[in-house]
Design a protein around this motif. Structure first.
Motif, PDB file in Angstrom:
ATOM      1  N   VAL A 243       6.009  -3.229 -13.841  1.00 28.85           N
ATOM      2  CA  VAL A 243       6.601  -4.337 -13.090  1.00 28.85           C
ATOM      3  C   VAL A 243       5.811  -5.611 -13.364  1.00 28.85           C
ATOM      4  O   VAL A 243       4.595  -5.649 -13.162  1.00 28.85           O
ATOM      5  N   PRO A 244       6.454  -6.673 -13.825  1.00 30.36           N
ATOM      6  CA  PRO A 244       5.722  -7.909 -14.132  1.00 30.36           C
ATOM      7  C   PRO A 244       5.128  -8.550 -12.880  1.00 30.36           C
ATOM      8  O   PRO A 244       5.619  -8.351 -11.766  1.00 30.36           O
ATOM      9  N   GLY A 245       4.042  -9.302 -13.073  1.00 25.28           N
ATOM     10  CA  GLY A 245       3.413 -10.007 -11.961  1.00 25.28           C
ATOM     11  C   GLY A 245       2.701  -9.098 -10.988  1.00 25.28           C
ATOM     12  O   GLY A 245       2.412  -9.511  -9.865  1.00 25.28           O
ATOM     13  N   THR A 246       2.389  -7.858 -11.418  1.00 28.12           N
ATOM     14  CA  THR A 246       1.815  -6.868 -10.514  1.00 28.12           C
ATOM     15  C   THR A 246       0.389  -6.526 -10.911  1.00 28.12           C
ATOM     16  O   THR A 246       0.121  -6.153 -12.053  1.00 28.12           O
ATOM     17  N   ASP A 247      -0.524  -6.660  -9.972  1.00 27.15           N
ATOM     18  CA  ASP A 247      -1.916  -6.245 -10.140  1.00 27.15           C
ATOM     19  C   ASP A 247      -2.074  -4.935  -9.385  1.00 27.15           C
ATOM     20  O   ASP A 247      -2.336  -4.914  -8.189  1.00 27.15           O
ATOM     21  N   PHE A 248      -1.874  -3.824 -10.104  1.00 29.64           N
ATOM     22  CA  PHE A 248      -1.774  -2.490  -9.508  1.00 29.64           C
ATOM     23  C   PHE A 248      -3.108  -1.764  -9.617  1.00 29.64           C
ATOM     24  O   PHE A 248      -3.746  -1.774 -10.674  1.00 29.64           O
ATOM     25  N   THR A 249      -3.552  -1.122  -8.512  1.00 33.20           N
ATOM     26  CA  THR A 249      -4.834  -0.430  -8.489  1.00 33.20           C
ATOM     27  C   THR A 249      -4.686   0.934  -7.833  1.00 33.20           C
ATOM     28  O   THR A 249      -4.159   1.039  -6.719  1.00 33.20           O
ATOM     29  N   LEU A 250      -5.154   1.982  -8.524  1.00 35.54           N
ATOM     30  CA  LEU A 250      -5.229   3.304  -7.914  1.00 35.54           C
ATOM     31  C   LEU A 250      -6.453   3.358  -7.010  1.00 35.54           C
ATOM     32  O   LEU A 250      -7.542   2.936  -7.402  1.00 35.54           O
ATOM     33  N   HIS A 251      -6.282   3.871  -5.802  1.00 38.45           N
ATOM     34  CA  HIS A 251      -7.391   4.005  -4.860  1.00 38.45           C
ATOM     35  C   HIS A 251      -7.898   5.440  -4.773  1.00 38.45           C
ATOM     36  O   HIS A 251      -8.911   5.700  -4.125  1.00 38.45           O
ATOM     37  N   LEU A 252      -7.172   6.381  -5.396  1.00 34.38           N
ATOM     38  CA  LEU A 252      -7.582   7.774  -5.447  1.00 34.38           C
ATOM     39  C   LEU A 252      -7.636   8.233  -6.896  1.00 34.38           C
ATOM     40  O   LEU A 252      -6.858   7.769  -7.735  1.00 34.38           O
ATOM     41  N   GLU A 253      -8.524   9.150  -7.187  1.00 36.38           N
ATOM     42  CA  GLU A 253      -8.577   9.744  -8.518  1.00 36.38           C
ATOM     43  C   GLU A 253      -7.534  10.835  -8.630  1.00 36.38           C
ATOM     44  O   GLU A 253      -7.171  11.490  -7.644  1.00 36.38           O
ATOM     45  N   ALA A 254      -7.030  11.036  -9.842  1.00 39.25           N
ATOM     46  CA  ALA A 254      -6.094  12.128 -10.088  1.00 39.25           C
ATOM     47  C   ALA A 254      -6.741  13.450  -9.687  1.00 39.25           C
ATOM     48  O   ALA A 254      -7.921  13.682  -9.947  1.00 39.25           O
ATOM     49  N   GLY A 255      -5.962  14.304  -9.027  1.00 36.51           N
ATOM     50  CA  GLY A 255      -6.469  15.591  -8.593  1.00 36.51           C
ATOM     51  C   GLY A 255      -7.022  15.614  -7.192  1.00 36.51           C
ATOM     52  O   GLY A 255      -7.369  16.683  -6.674  1.00 36.51           O
ATOM     53  N   THR A 256      -7.107  14.445  -6.544  1.00 35.75           N
ATOM     54  CA  THR A 256      -7.610  14.393  -5.176  1.00 35.75           C
ATOM     55  C   THR A 256      -6.669  15.140  -4.229  1.00 35.75           C
ATOM     56  O   THR A 256      -5.454  14.942  -4.267  1.00 35.75           O
ATOM     57  N   GLU A 257      -7.235  16.019  -3.408  1.00 36.78           N
ATOM     58  CA  GLU A 257      -6.438  16.747  -2.427  1.00 36.78           C
ATOM     59  C   GLU A 257      -6.258  15.881  -1.177  1.00 36.78           C
ATOM     60  O   GLU A 257      -7.235  15.367  -0.626  1.00 36.78           O
ATOM     61  N   CYS A 258      -5.019  15.714  -0.734  1.00 34.81           N
ATOM     62  CA  CYS A 258      -4.716  14.846   0.403  1.00 34.81           C
ATOM     63  C   CYS A 258      -3.885  15.586   1.440  1.00 34.81           C
ATOM     64  O   CYS A 258      -3.153  16.531   1.114  1.00 34.81           O
ATOM     65  N   THR A 259      -3.992  15.132   2.661  1.00 32.99           N
ATOM     66  CA  THR A 259      -3.233  15.736   3.763  1.00 32.99           C
ATOM     67  C   THR A 259      -2.398  14.701   4.501  1.00 32.99           C
ATOM     68  O   THR A 259      -2.163  14.813   5.693  1.00 32.99           O
ATOM     69  N   GLY A 260      -1.961  13.665   3.782  1.00 32.15           N
ATOM     70  CA  GLY A 260      -1.122  12.653   4.394  1.00 32.15           C
ATOM     71  C   GLY A 260      -1.900  11.465   4.914  1.00 32.15           C
ATOM     72  O   GLY A 260      -3.123  11.377   4.775  1.00 32.15           O
TER      73      GLY A 260
ATOM     74  N   LEU B 189       0.859  -1.187   0.000  1.00 29.21           N
ATOM     75  CA  LEU B 189       0.000   0.000   0.000  1.00 29.21           C
ATOM     76  C   LEU B 189       0.894   1.236   0.000  1.00 29.21           C
ATOM     77  O   LEU B 189       1.833   1.331   0.805  1.00 29.21           O
ATOM     78  N   PHE B 190       0.588   2.175  -0.901  1.00 28.80           N
ATOM     79  CA  PHE B 190       1.309   3.441  -0.962  1.00 28.80           C
ATOM     80  C   PHE B 190       0.453   4.519  -0.305  1.00 28.80           C
ATOM     81  O   PHE B 190      -0.701   4.727  -0.705  1.00 28.80           O
ATOM     82  N   PRO B 191       0.973   5.203   0.711  1.00 32.00           N
ATOM     83  CA  PRO B 191       0.150   6.168   1.447  1.00 32.00           C
ATOM     84  C   PRO B 191      -0.097   7.442   0.644  1.00 32.00           C
ATOM     85  O   PRO B 191       0.692   7.790  -0.242  1.00 32.00           O
ATOM     86  N   PRO B 192      -1.183   8.146   0.952  1.00 30.15           N
ATOM     87  CA  PRO B 192      -1.386   9.457   0.332  1.00 30.15           C
ATOM     88  C   PRO B 192      -0.357  10.447   0.843  1.00 30.15           C
ATOM     89  O   PRO B 192       0.096  10.366   1.991  1.00 30.15           O
ATOM     90  N   GLY B 193       0.024  11.384  -0.024  1.00 19.82           N
ATOM     91  CA  GLY B 193       0.959  12.427   0.379  1.00 19.82           C
ATOM     92  C   GLY B 193       0.228  13.704   0.741  1.00 19.82           C
ATOM     93  O   GLY B 193      -0.941  13.685   1.113  1.00 19.82           O
ATOM     94  N   HIS B 194       0.919  14.814   0.609  1.00 15.44           N
ATOM     95  CA  HIS B 194       0.349  16.121   0.923  1.00 15.44           C
ATOM     96  C   HIS B 194       0.235  16.917  -0.366  1.00 15.44           C
ATOM     97  O   HIS B 194       1.243  17.196  -1.028  1.00 15.44           O
ATOM     98  N   GLY B 195      -0.991  17.256  -0.743  1.00 10.13           N
ATOM     99  CA  GLY B 195      -1.201  18.026  -1.952  1.00 10.13           C
ATOM    100  C   GLY B 195      -2.179  17.359  -2.899  1.00 10.13           C
ATOM    101  O   GLY B 195      -2.932  16.462  -2.515  1.00 10.13           O
ATOM    102  N   ARG B 196      -2.145  17.808  -4.158  1.00  5.27           N
ATOM    103  CA  ARG B 196      -3.047  17.281  -5.187  1.00  5.27           C
ATOM    104  C   ARG B 196      -2.389  16.098  -5.881  1.00  5.27           C
ATOM    105  O   ARG B 196      -1.281  16.193  -6.383  1.00  5.27           O
ATOM    106  N   PHE B 197      -3.069  14.990  -5.916  1.00  3.60           N
ATOM    107  CA  PHE B 197      -2.516  13.716  -6.387  1.00  3.60           C
ATOM    108  C   PHE B 197      -2.339  13.709  -7.906  1.00  3.60           C
ATOM    109  O   PHE B 197      -3.289  13.952  -8.657  1.00  3.60           O
ATOM    110  N   ALA B 198      -1.122  13.424  -8.337  1.00  5.80           N
ATOM    111  CA  ALA B 198      -0.809  13.231  -9.754  1.00  5.80           C
ATOM    112  C   ALA B 198      -0.210  11.837  -9.896  1.00  5.80           C
ATOM    113  O   ALA B 198       0.985  11.638  -9.631  1.00  5.80           O
ATOM    114  N   PRO B 199      -1.015  10.843 -10.286  1.00  3.18           N
ATOM    115  CA  PRO B 199      -0.532   9.454 -10.317  1.00  3.18           C
ATOM    116  C   PRO B 199       0.442   9.215 -11.467  1.00  3.18           C
ATOM    117  O   PRO B 199       0.556  10.022 -12.381  1.00  3.18           O
ATOM    118  N   PRO B 200       1.139   8.083 -11.419  1.00  2.00           N
ATOM    119  CA  PRO B 200       2.053   7.757 -12.509  1.00  2.00           C
ATOM    120  C   PRO B 200       1.306   7.624 -13.840  1.00  2.00           C
ATOM    121  O   PRO B 200       0.208   7.062 -13.877  1.00  2.00           O
TER     122      PRO B 200
END
Length: 409
Positions: free
Chosen positions: A353-370, A336-347
């Motif tokens: 990375v092979p063998g990886t089932d990757f899921t974004l849990h936040l939408e791009a632009g979401t404002e986060c406070t850690g 799990l990758f924690p939310p940071g501080h600011g507006r989220f800009a995902p990769p």
């Protein structure tokens, strides 16, 4: 089918209870909140026509609503989906005289001071600890310990309220939080224990009547409290069958479950350290499935989703898996990758990375406070490979990719 009163504060859009349980419309009376059914009104009407909605889930008034609802519908069982509901569900069972985990067992799996006392009396390895009912209790324990001390809520979960006191300034900071603490500084609420040095593990599985039906250990990348305080990623990897630590931790889980007051079939989540000498020390155990992506990882490796399996067992359904698997297949881990501080800009683009089932849990632009709680995440992933060592390498590559391509604007 038995009639079941089900406590659940989970959003129906995120936890599909209607797919987990059998014959929901005829057998499940759902006790939940108005907020939890937003966007799932059709599911509520179709699968849970017998329900009771409350405004404040943890209010005392909800306890009365639960009992009145249970008696009105003539329920045969009481089930819950969250650790916060373990004790209230047990108390209601005893009020109604229905089977399931009782208060003695629920208390042992929820109250960390009671838990550690019972385990110590059974001769099992726990840290030094003391109940903290006043500041003098804490000062006495600090005087007796030669090293850091951990202060935690007795009924906490997910490292909630955990404080590591390494210096006088840490003690001052803890005491200064009295007015803002969600856990009151009152008798019966807090405990302290000696800090344990070692690698941190969890063991997850299904137990029944004081015995482990099946389980498997995993190694965390860090302590959960350290993850929460440091705002770092949290991950774990299932151990290999031939790893010497696997047998040690599985035996520990069996001994812990046998030492505590038994309950009918439930999922469990145990956390423990292994020191440099290879000997285990118990952190805690809960009578529910692990959080994060623990249940999903177990399902990938063994075909059983522990949260679903534990809930179905509480509702009278048979177990899907009734024996101990020989090994995880495939070797699996999660992160799990924690939310940071600011507006989220995902990769940008897909995860490389092979063998990886990757899921974004936040939408791009979401404002986060850690990071606010242990399992909160901006993104997560299940990772599989041919060996636990390769899983760890892929988790490292995934972490590097995430930090290189993620921004908080």
């Amino acid at each position: 089918m038995p009639k079941v009163l089900l406590y659940s504060r989970q959003r129906l859009t995120k936890r599909p209870l209607q797919h987990w349980l059998d014959d929901t419309a005829g057998s499940v009376v759902l006790l939940t909140t108005h907020k939890a059914v937003v966007g799932a009104e059709d599911v509520l009407a179709t699968h849970f026509p017998e329900h009771s909605l409350v405004d404040e889930y943890y209010a005392w008034s909800t306890e009365r609503t639960a009992e009145e609802t249970a008696r009105a519908h003539g329920v045969d069982l009481v089930a819950s989906t969250s650790e916060d509901d373990v004790l209230r569900a047990a108390r209601l069972r005893e009020r109604l005289g229905v089977p399931g985990q009782g208060t003695a067992s629920a208390t042992a799996y929820r109250d960390k001071a009671v838990m550690k006392r019972l385990l110590r009396e059974a001769g099992l390895p726990v840290p030094s600890f003391a109940v903290i009912d006043s500041p003098m209790d804490l000062l006495d324990f600090l005087d007796a310990e030669n090293g850091p001390v951990v202060v935690k809520p007795r009924l906490g979960a997910g490292a909630e309220g955990v404080n590591i006191l390494r210096a006088p300034s840490d003690l001052d900071a803890f005491l200064a939080r009295q007015r803002t603490s969600e856990v009151p500084f009152l008798p019966g609420q807090w405990m302290a224990e000696g800090f344990v040095h070692g690698d941190f593990f969890h063991v997850d599985g299904i137990m029944r009547d004081g015995h482990v039906i099946h389980c498997w250990p995993s190694q965390y990348n860090s302590g959960v409290a350290e993850h929460l305080h440091g705002q770092t990623q949290l991950s774990s990897v299932l151990l290999a069958a031939d790893d010497n630590r696997t047998a040690v931790l599985r035996t520990l889980a069996q001994d812990v479950v046998a030492a505590l007051p038994a309950a009918p079939t439930l999922a469990f989540h145990l956390e423990a350290w292994l020191g440099p000498d290879g000997n285990p020390v118990i952190c805690e155990i809960a009578s529910r499935a692990g959080g994060g992506l623990v249940a999903e990882t177990y399902e990938r490796a063994f075909g059983v989703h522990l949260a679903k399996e534990g809930l179905r067992a509480q509702c009278g359904s048979p177990l899907t898996l009734t024996h101990q698997p020989a090994a995880p297949e495939p070797p699996t881990g999660w992160i799990l990758f924690p939310p940071g501080h600011g507006r989220f800009a995902p990769p940008p683009g897909p995860c490389p990375v092979p063998g990886t089932d990757f899921t974004l849990h936040l939408e791009a632009g979401t404002e986060c406070t850690g990071l606010e709680y242990a399992t909160q995440s901006a993104a997560g992933a299940l990772v599989t490979a041919d060996s636990p060592q390769e899983v760890r390498k892929r988790l490292t590559s995934l972490t590097e990719w995430w930090h290189l391509h993620t921004d908080w604007l």
